[in-house]
Design a protein around this motif. Structure first.
Motif, PDB file in Angstrom:
ATOM      1  N   MET A 133     -54.860 -39.126 -17.745  1.00  0.00           N
ATOM      2  CA  MET A 133     -55.519 -38.097 -16.975  1.00  0.00           C
ATOM      3  C   MET A 133     -55.262 -38.461 -15.473  1.00  0.00           C
ATOM      4  O   MET A 133     -55.258 -37.567 -14.507  1.00  0.00           O
ATOM      5  CB  MET A 133     -57.233 -38.069 -17.377  1.00  0.00           C
ATOM      6  CG  MET A 133     -57.263 -37.392 -18.740  1.00  0.00           C
ATOM      7  SD  MET A 133     -56.761 -35.841 -19.107  1.00  0.00           S
ATOM      8  CE  MET A 133     -55.171 -36.151 -19.735  1.00  0.00           C
TER       9      MET A 133
ATOM     10  N   THR B  89     -49.418 -30.890 -17.981  1.00  0.00           N
ATOM     11  CA  THR B  89     -50.282 -31.372 -19.031  1.00  0.00           C
ATOM     12  C   THR B  89     -49.380 -31.892 -20.238  1.00  0.00           C
ATOM     13  O   THR B  89     -50.149 -32.818 -20.933  1.00  0.00           O
ATOM     14  CB  THR B  89     -51.342 -29.973 -19.610  1.00  0.00           C
ATOM     15  OG1 THR B  89     -51.948 -29.513 -18.411  1.00  0.00           O
ATOM     16  CG2 THR B  89     -52.325 -30.529 -20.354  1.00  0.00           C
TER      17      THR B  89
ATOM     18  N   LEU C 231     -59.068 -34.458 -21.588  1.00  0.00           N
ATOM     19  CA  LEU C 231     -58.784 -33.537 -20.574  1.00  0.00           C
ATOM     20  C   LEU C 231     -60.477 -32.548 -20.209  1.00  0.00           C
ATOM     21  O   LEU C 231     -60.472 -32.145 -19.179  1.00  0.00           O
ATOM     22  CB  LEU C 231     -57.713 -32.090 -21.175  1.00  0.00           C
ATOM     23  CG  LEU C 231     -57.279 -30.995 -20.323  1.00  0.00           C
ATOM     24  CD1 LEU C 231     -56.538 -31.873 -19.261  1.00  0.00           C
ATOM     25  CD2 LEU C 231     -56.311 -30.320 -21.276  1.00  0.00           C
TER      26      LEU C 231
ATOM     27  N   GLY D 239     -56.197 -29.272 -24.645  1.00  0.00           N
ATOM     28  CA  GLY D 239     -55.723 -30.659 -25.022  1.00  0.00           C
ATOM     29  C   GLY D 239     -55.437 -30.956 -26.435  1.00  0.00           C
ATOM     30  O   GLY D 239     -54.607 -31.799 -26.669  1.00  0.00           O
TER      31      GLY D 239
END
Length: 425
Positions: free
Chosen positions: A220, A323, A351, A403
């Motif tokens: 992250m 991502t 996330l 996520g």
């Protein structure tokens, strides 16, 4: 008893390796980096022209806000006029610069060790906290100033000439609240540093959690920093090719993460709402300002941005690529035995917490208004407001969905990569 005494002496020696001297260097380094970043950003924004030698006090106020503190605005226009002013914004470029330096300084004496005692970590953190508290108190006492507001139009002329009342606006840091919030900010930075670093030791009771927490935390932070680097490249290109370099560098040095992390949530499909009204505005791309500058509260998402500029759809592509890259990075830093569904859950939790942090830190609220004899609205021609706030519920739901999907796909991609410590079959 001898083993315990040896352990105590070993712990004392380790603690001496990062005592008050190291803590002072670390805190001063963080303060200098934050102050220099804020000063350069304010210089690029033209704040050096402020009267009464107020520039250092404004720099102190920006650093206070960047460290999580509170700066209150006040207004005064004599007995016959009324002012209203408020400001709530985090200059995240300054915040990020200080957090990176403080985290690196905190981890440096702890690196390359497997385990650290709880007492040792608590003592090291306490030294840093005491010195940081002194810094916050000093900055809060410095961050206070009052300015005369130059006004035009008939209302301003009446106030200045007839009633001999010059509108003023000032700022003052709340010392107690800044101290509390600033120490909470510091605690968050130190805890996150321990979670992200693979080389930093943990207390023995927490070691079993590092396989599930550290890869997601690292991924992250890497995702957020990747957005900052990408935004920096775009900002430099804009400064070189489109003119107005001072304004662009002011945005980079004060609020680059505010923009790029907002763009990240928009790319995930999140919606924000806000309004820009009056002579004040956001130092943002024109397309964003045009969407928010309306009589009522506007919805900000990829669709409304794309109505003004079709290139906004690239936000979705960038969010998907970065991502998924973060999910892959998380997977290759996790144990190979971890199943894909567990990767998906860890990615979703990470996330969601990341998007929640952005929603809490990237929101903006600023307002200034002036009225005469109580007639008219303080939001009139002599006032303005800027608001930007997220729709948190939908943003977190979308983050959880992204996520789960990217975590599962990242695990499948990571299964083809040899992990550290594995032997090829």
């Amino acid at each position: 008893m001898s083993e315990q005494g040896a352990g105590d002496r070993s712990g004392t020696a380790r603690s001496a390796a990062h005592g008050w001297g190291d803590a002072l260097v670390m805190v001063l380094a963080g303060l200098v980096v934050m102050a220099v970043t804020a000063a350069l950003g304010l210089w690029a924004a033209g704040a050096t022209a402020l009267p009464d030698g107020a520039f250092p006090r404004v720099v102190a106020a920006v650093v206070v806000m960047a460290a999580g503190g509170t700066v209150d605005l006040s207004g005064n226009a004599g007995d016959l006029a009324r002012t209203r002013a408020d400001l709530s914004v985090l200059p995240l470029s300054v915040t990020l610069a200080g957090a990176l330096v403080i985290a690196a300084g905190f981890l440096r004496p702890l690196s390359h060790r497997a385990v650290a005692g709880t007492r040792e970590l608590a003592g090291w953190a306490a030294r840093v906290a005491v010195l940081w508290a002194l810094v916050l108190i000093g900055l809060s006492l410095l961050a206070r100033q009052t300015f005369a507001v130059a006004v035009g139009g008939p209302t301003g002329t009446v106030i200045s000439d007839v009633f001999d009342a010059s509108p003023e606006v000032g700022f003052r840091a709340d010392v107690l609240l800044t101290l509390v919030l600033g120490l909470i900010w510091l605690a968050g930075v130190l805890v996150l540093a321990l979670l992200v670093s693979r080389a930093a030791p943990l207390p023995a009771r927490l070691v079993r959690f590092q396989e599930s927490v550290r890869p997601a935390a690292y991924a992250m932070v890497a995702l957020l920093l990747a957005y900052v680097v990408l935004g920096l490249v775009v900002g430099l290109v804009v400064a070189v090719t489109r003119g107005h370099p001072a304004e662009t560098f002011a945005v980079i040095l004060l609020g680059l993460p505010n923009l790029v992390w907002l763009a990240f949530t928009l790319g995930l499909g999140a919606s924000w709402e806000g309004r820009v009204d009056g002579p004040f505005g956001l130092p943002v791309p024109h397309v964003l300002d045009s969407v928010l500058r309306s009589p009522d509260i506007s919805t900000l998402d990829v669709t409304t941005l794309a109505d003004a500029d079709a290139r906004s759809w690239w936000l979705v592509v960038v969010a998907a690529v970065l991502t998924l890259s973060a999910a892959f990075l998380m997977a290759i830093r996790s144990p190979a035995r971890m199943p894909p569904r567990q990767h998906a859950v860890h990615m979703a939790v990470g996330l969601v917490l990341t998007v929640l942090t952005i929603c809490l830190t990237a929101r903006i609220s600023a307002h200034f208004g002036l009225s005469l004899l109580g007639i008219g609205d303080v939001d009139g021609s002599l006032g303005g407001q800027v608001t930007l706030r997220p729709r948190v519920g939908s943003a977190l739901a979308l983050a959880a969905l992204w996520g789960l999907v990217t975590g599962f796909l990242g695990s499948l991609l990571g299964s083809r990569v040899l992990r550290r410590g594995e032997v090829a079959g």
